[in-house]
Motif scaffolding. Structure first.
Motif, PDB file in Angstrom:
ATOM      1  N   SER A 151      -8.957   8.863  -9.505  1.00 33.68           N
ATOM      2  CA  SER A 151      -9.533   7.952  -8.527  1.00 33.68           C
ATOM      3  C   SER A 151      -9.167   8.386  -7.105  1.00 33.68           C
ATOM      4  N   LEU A 152      -7.927   8.786  -6.909  1.00 36.23           N
ATOM      5  CA  LEU A 152      -7.497   9.245  -5.587  1.00 36.23           C
ATOM      6  C   LEU A 152      -8.282  10.491  -5.170  1.00 36.23           C
ATOM      7  N   ALA A 154     -11.256  11.374  -6.052  1.00 40.39           N
ATOM      8  CA  ALA A 154     -12.622  10.984  -5.697  1.00 40.39           C
ATOM      9  C   ALA A 154     -12.666  10.371  -4.303  1.00 40.39           C
ATOM     10  N   GLN A 155     -11.689   9.521  -3.985  1.00 42.32           N
ATOM     11  CA  GLN A 155     -11.648   8.894  -2.667  1.00 42.32           C
ATOM     12  C   GLN A 155     -11.394   9.932  -1.570  1.00 42.32           C
ATOM     13  N   LEU A 156     -10.520  10.882  -1.857  1.00 39.91           N
ATOM     14  CA  LEU A 156     -10.226  11.921  -0.870  1.00 39.91           C
ATOM     15  C   LEU A 156     -11.431  12.831  -0.636  1.00 39.91           C
ATOM     16  N   LEU A 158     -14.512  11.912  -0.862  1.00 36.32           N
ATOM     17  CA  LEU A 158     -15.416  11.136  -0.006  1.00 36.32           C
ATOM     18  C   LEU A 158     -15.010  11.255   1.463  1.00 36.32           C
ATOM     19  N   LEU A 159     -13.708  11.187   1.719  1.00 42.02           N
ATOM     20  CA  LEU A 159     -13.221  11.355   3.094  1.00 42.02           C
ATOM     21  C   LEU A 159     -13.561  12.741   3.628  1.00 42.02           C
ATOM     22  N   LEU A 186      -4.362   6.673   1.971  1.00 41.30           N
ATOM     23  CA  LEU A 186      -4.731   6.668   0.555  1.00 41.30           C
ATOM     24  C   LEU A 186      -3.617   7.248  -0.308  1.00 41.30           C
ATOM     25  N   HIS A 190      -1.440   5.243  -3.265  1.00 38.96           N
ATOM     26  CA  HIS A 190      -1.333   5.678  -4.660  1.00 38.96           C
ATOM     27  C   HIS A 190       0.093   6.047  -5.030  1.00 38.96           C
TER      28      HIS A 190
END
Length: 204
Positions: A151-152, A154-156, A158-159, A186, A190
């Motif tokens: 999940s992290l 994927a978020q990174l 996106l950034l 982020l 986490h």
């Protein structure tokens, strides 16, 4: 004395140098083979001897961009001491590059946008690149023993992709300069690290 093989590599590299720069600046559809031939100074038959089609040339440019990306990223994070520091260093590097005059966004995003067909060679190379970036971020997150590393990652990603879009949209004076701080928030979330909250005004 220059060998025939070296001359062939030199010609191929000159075509790739020219095509990559033109595609990056003007887009894949906008740049035709005639433009590349004129700018590179090679004959059209020579170009087609190295690349059977424009699609093959696009894929080759993207493959080389992929190699250059990894040389850049791994070089930027090599000195960081541990996996968490490497993640932070990666996004500090993204922020620095995305706010430089030479950054015109992400060539892989552009390829996927211009060639939405998943079977197009350019789209396939671009997709493979993004998947590898996601895997690298996830691997660092796992090595750092951060919570929910997929999940992290994927978020990174996106950034990171947002930073490249900001560079293309706004030019060098863009808000991607904050991407390092956003990534750090982020990462800390986490890791379970509490960030100090700003004091709210009385009665706020």
């Amino acid at each position: 004395m220059e060998t025939a093989a070296r001359r062939e590599r030199s010609t191929r590299d000159r075509i790739l140098d020219t095509a990559s720069a033109l595609f990056y600046r003007d887009g894949y559809h906008a740049v035709g083979i005639d433009t590349i031939v004129a700018a590179s100074g090679v004959a059209k038959m020579t170009l087609y001897r190295h690349f059977a089609s424009k699609d093959d040339l696009i894929a080759a440019c993207l493959e080389r961009s992929n190699s250059e990306y990894w040389d850049w990223l791994e070089g930027e994070i090599a000195a960081a001491g541990d996996p968490t520091a490497k993640l932070s260093a990666a996004f500090d590097a993204v922020g620095k590059l995305a706010t430089s005059a030479r950054c015109l966004g992400c060539t892989f995003q552009a390829a996927a946008s211009e060639f939405p067909d998943l079977e197009h060679p350019g789209h396939q190379v671009a997709l493979a690149h993004k998947r590898r970036v996601l895997e690298r971020l996830g691997g660092l997150a796992r090595a750092a023993q951060l919570r929910d590393p997929e999940s992290l990652a994927a978020q990174l990603l996106l950034l990171m992709d947002g930073a490249w879009v900001a560079a293309r949209m706004f030019g060098p004076r863009n808000h991607a300069r904050a991407v390092g701080d956003a990534a750090q928030a982020l990462i800390e979330a986490h890791a379970g690290v509490d960030r100090p909250r700003a004091m709210r005004p009385e009665g706020g």
